[in-house]
Scaffold this active site. Sequence first.
Site, PDB file in Angstrom:
ATOM      1  N   ASP A  53       0.657  -1.396   0.071  1.00  0.00           N
ATOM      2  CA  ASP A  53      -0.071   0.353   0.837  1.00  0.00           C
ATOM      3  C   ASP A  53       0.902   1.448   0.018  1.00  0.00           C
ATOM      4  O   ASP A  53       1.752   1.170   0.013  1.00  0.00           O
ATOM      5  CB  ASP A  53      -0.664   0.070   1.279  1.00  0.00           C
ATOM      6  CG  ASP A  53      -1.991  -1.141   1.127  1.00  0.00           C
ATOM      7  OD1 ASP A  53      -2.341  -0.931   0.219  1.00  0.00           O
ATOM      8  OD2 ASP A  53      -2.259  -1.551   2.492  1.00  0.00           O
ATOM      9  N   TYR A 111       6.319 -10.152   6.758  1.00  0.00           N
ATOM     10  CA  TYR A 111       6.462  -8.609   6.910  1.00  0.00           C
ATOM     11  C   TYR A 111       6.660  -8.522   8.910  1.00  0.00           C
ATOM     12  O   TYR A 111       6.258  -8.596   9.446  1.00  0.00           O
ATOM     13  CB  TYR A 111       4.655  -7.821   6.393  1.00  0.00           C
ATOM     14  CG  TYR A 111       4.525  -8.050   5.448  1.00  0.00           C
ATOM     15  CD1 TYR A 111       4.545  -6.963   4.325  1.00  0.00           C
ATOM     16  CD2 TYR A 111       3.643  -8.579   4.851  1.00  0.00           C
ATOM     17  CE1 TYR A 111       4.116  -6.796   3.321  1.00  0.00           C
ATOM     18  CE2 TYR A 111       3.387  -9.007   2.882  1.00  0.00           C
ATOM     19  CZ  TYR A 111       3.381  -7.256   2.503  1.00  0.00           C
ATOM     20  OH  TYR A 111       2.995  -7.514   1.099  1.00  0.00           O
TER      21      TYR A 111
END
Length: 244
Positions: A53, A111
């Site tokens: 994002d 992540y």
Amino acid sequence: MVKRYFIWLSYDGTNYHGWQVQPNGVSVQGELQRVLSTLLRQDISITGAGRTDAGVHARVMAAHFDHYGEIDCKQLAYKMNRMLAGDIVIDRIEEVSPELHARFSATERTYHYYIHTRKNPFLRHYSCEIHYPLDFEKMNEAGRILTTYKDFGAFCKAHSDVKTTLCNVTRAEWIQTGETTWYFVITANRFLRNMVRAVVGTLVDVGRGRLTIEDFRKVIEGKKRTEAGDSMPGNALFLEVVRY
């Protein structure tokens, strides 16, 4: 003959509207395609291992593109680094099997989400500053629960065009790196749009005492994004590992 090439790169996502090409914003994918198309003198379309994002970073990202003919991979990587802004770095380019797909062939992604609990001018761009007390033991207990579920619709951004919300999360825990610094590590075969930041926001609610462990289970089982916690800021999120 069409050949497939993999690009391994890293980037600071601060100045980009995410990975994916946007109609009204600069993206990492768009910059790579622009430079590749210029150097190879044909329109090049690339596919990434994921779609980070806006503002999210990647220490490791993989992407592939197809091209007719031989490429000097080392020389192409050198030229791309000369043309790209300093916040995108090409690590290497290599020819791979035509069947290898940057997105669909990936078996694991990891992540990290970074937080700090004391004001620090050198962390503010890449870590989320939190001033309220957090119970990390409870947050880790909740994190372990994530590995026992498969459907993560509760953490998927509304109106996302996904065919399934099933993911296989194999690791989810908080790691302390200093007196006031922590990061959350989560590994899965795939991630939904906005999933990691929504998971972290919900875990923070557990750490603040806003949700009990049982409440956390109910959020997952309810599969409603409105029941989960707020999405955390993107600047503290990094794609760290992609495995094939």
